[in-house]
Design an enzyme around this catalytic site. Structure first.
Site, mmCIF file in Angstrom:
data_model
loop_
_atom_site.group_PDB
_atom_site.id
_atom_site.type_symbol
_atom_site.label_atom_id
_atom_site.label_comp_id
_atom_site.label_asym_id
_atom_site.label_seq_id
_atom_site.Cartn_x
_atom_site.Cartn_y
_atom_site.Cartn_z
ATOM 1 N N GLY A 92 0.807 -1.215 0.000
ATOM 2 C CA GLY A 92 0.000 0.000 0.000
ATOM 3 C C GLY A 92 0.838 1.261 0.000
ATOM 4 N N ASP A 252 1.250 -11.300 6.912
ATOM 5 C CA ASP A 252 1.718 -10.471 5.789
ATOM 6 C C ASP A 252 3.091 -9.869 6.079
ATOM 7 O OD1 ASP A 252 -0.308 -9.135 7.587
ATOM 8 O OD2 ASP A 252 0.649 -7.361 6.751
ATOM 9 N N ASN A 253 3.579 -10.044 7.296
ATOM 10 C CA ASN A 253 4.929 -9.567 7.614
ATOM 11 C C ASN A 253 5.908 -10.731 7.760
ATOM 12 O OD1 ASN A 253 4.061 -6.920 7.604
ATOM 13 N ND2 ASN A 253 3.686 -6.853 9.803
ATOM 14 N N ASP A 262 9.622 -5.988 7.433
ATOM 15 C CA ASP A 262 8.667 -4.959 7.856
ATOM 16 C C ASP A 262 8.857 -4.569 9.326
ATOM 17 O OD1 ASP A 262 7.598 -4.671 5.413
ATOM 18 O OD2 ASP A 262 5.555 -5.248 5.934
#
Ligand code: AMP
Ligand code: MG
Length: 489
Positions: A92, A252-253, A262
């Protein structure tokens, strides 16, 4: 060594079907300029460090100009955030500028974080603040310096862009590098969308580029899952041994290569406390220090489920167990090393646990304690006051020291040799929050970036003692304000 214009790109991710990403260019900001540059990362892509002196350097890494051959894209992924499935996340505010191939044939993603809006930005502004960029930049290199697998940091660019968080703050972009930025979530998105063909394409891509020894393996997808489980287990063992918490272990990390990925509200523990929560928004402590090994297990299960259409059930079920075994074995080995033990004896794990309990009850500084243990002498009658003074419960410590002493004798440990070995595993310096905060304040308030470079240099080898740098090894001065860090900034 190459000039920027001469980097060789090989954009394998952009050759995957279009559903895997959005082709999108970074959104530049006015008057970009360099904050910090890391020659050690530049070397990985054969980039001439002199290139950072060119005025155009900041243009290339802030979206004002595109590197020849780069094909920028934002990757699609989803993931479990704090235990709940979120069907679409994706880059994003980060853009994969492209994949550089170095002369050794290794591939490195150049990933620009804070690069502007993409299709996956949801309600966000696509930007990153200078503060969080400095934190990620420094910690990537600090963990690398400790020998922990991680994304690397190439440079930070800032510009005349104000980003609104709780307060307006200067914006910045970070260039980070890794052989791949594929996350568990890149697989999860295709599993939950029931796009099993895409799942297979992604698994084949990852195997081809990052696990090539599996290309011809019979059970290659199961083997992939099991190798990721091992790498993840070893990674988390290394975090635990270093006393480091990631803070946002959402799927997602989690890197498919077992890299630390991240950096957000992470923290090195100072006063030892297993329930340490570094993320201010983690109200229930899901991602507390002591929960990280269990969360790793949970995340490997989530990856196994995502890959289940490609793998026999038995192999899916086995994955978390493989993770757990790798994590426990590596952790025991690392903690033995921190105590200076070479052999493995029955009772070693208990010796470690008892020590950690004592450290907890006396709130001992994790990094300083292990470094001071390097000075322990088997042949001295004097109990080390440097060790004892760190504890409130000194008699309990004396009992533990007596057991430690016997254990060292049992393997005929030699003081000088052991000390040299321990000095290579117990760091003198770690990226303490107040150190990062000092670099951040000087950068944001005075545009003085010298402290960032000083820390980068210090933490690139945190094991060697440097003269005049004692304050960098010390816990924060008493009474210094707690620094609050939370998710995405
Ligand atoms: P994180 O908590 O940083 O791992 O981010 C979770 C998700 O939110 C990812 O999809 C990010 O790309 C997205 N995200 C975080 N911050 C922003 C932002 N400022 N603008 C757009 N997307 C963002
Ligand atoms: Mg993230």
């Amino acid at each position: 060594m190459r000039a920027l214009e001469d980097l060789t790109f090989d954009n394998s991710y952009s050759r995957l079907p279009e559903v895997f990403y959005q082709r999108v260019n970074p959104m530049p900001f006015p008057n970009p300029h360099l904050v910090s540059f890391n020659p050690a990362a530049a070397e990985l892509i054969d980039l001439n460090p002199g290139e950072a002196l060119r005025t155009e350097f900041a243009d290339f890494f802030s979206g004002a100009r595109l590197l020849t051959g780069s094909e920028p894209l934002a990757m699609l992924y989803s993931g479990h955030q704090f235990g709940h499935y979120v069907p679409q996340l994706g880059d994003g505010r980060a853009i994969l500028l492209g994949e550089v191939r170095n002369q050794k044939g290794e591939k490195w993603d150049l990933h620009l974080k804070g690069a502007g809006l993409t299709r996956y930005s949801r309600d966000g502004d696509g930007r990153a603040v200078l503060r969080s960029t400095i934190r990620e930049y420094l910690c990537g290199e600090a963990l690398h310096g400790l020998g922990i697998p991680t994304t690397r940091s190439l440079c930070i660019i800032t510009g005349e862009e104000i980003v609104l968080r709780e307060l307006p703050e200067p914006g910045a972009m970070l260039v980070r590098m890794a052989p791949s930025h594929v996350r568990f979530g890149n697989f999860e998105v295709f599993f939950y969308r029931r796009q099993h063909d895409n799942l297979k394409i992604l698994a084949d891509h990852v195997i081809q580029h990052h696990y090539p020894h599996l290309i011809k393996a019979k059970n290659r997808y199961a083997r992939l899952l099991h190798e990721v489980a091992v790498r993840t287990g070893e990674l988390i063992a290394q975090w635990q041994a270093a006393g480091w918490a990631h803070g946002v272990m959402n799927t997602d990390n989690m890197s498919i290569l077992g890299l630390t990925l991240d950096y957000g509200p992470y923290g090195f523990m100072e006063e030892f406390d297993p329930s340490f929560i570094c993320n201010h928004s983690d109200h229930h402590g899901r991602y507390s220090f002591q929960n990280q090994p269990d969360i790793g297990y949970w995340n490997i299960r989530a990856l196994g489920q995502a890959l289940s259409p490609l793998i026999e059930k038995d192999d899916v079920v086995k994955a978390p167990e493989i993770y757990e075994k790798a994590m426990i074995e590596r952790y025991s080995e690392l903690m033995r090393g921190k105590l200076g033990l070479v052999e493995s004896h029955a009772g070693d794990d208990k010796l470690v646990t008892d020590l950690l309990n004592l450290m907890h009850s006396s709130r001992v500084d994790y990094t300083s304690f292990f470094r001071s243990l390097n000075e322990f002498q088997v042949n001295s009658d004097e109990p080390s006051s440097a060790l004892r003074d760190q504890f409130i419960h000194r008699e309990a410590l004396d009992d533990w020291v007596a057991r430690y002493w016997e254990r060292l004798l049992a393997e005929k440990s030699q003081d000088e040799e052991r000390k040299a070995r321990m000095n290579r595993v117990n760091p003198k310096y770690v990226l303490r929050n107040h150190l990062a905060q000092k670099a951040i304040s000087q950068a944001t308030q005075h545009q003085d970036y010298s402290e960032i470079d000083r820390l980068l240099n210090l933490l690139s080898d945190p094991f060697i003692e440097r003269s005049g740098m004692d304050e960098y090894a010390a816990p924060p001065p008493p009474g210094s304000a707690q620094i609050i860090v939370s998710c995405s900034s």
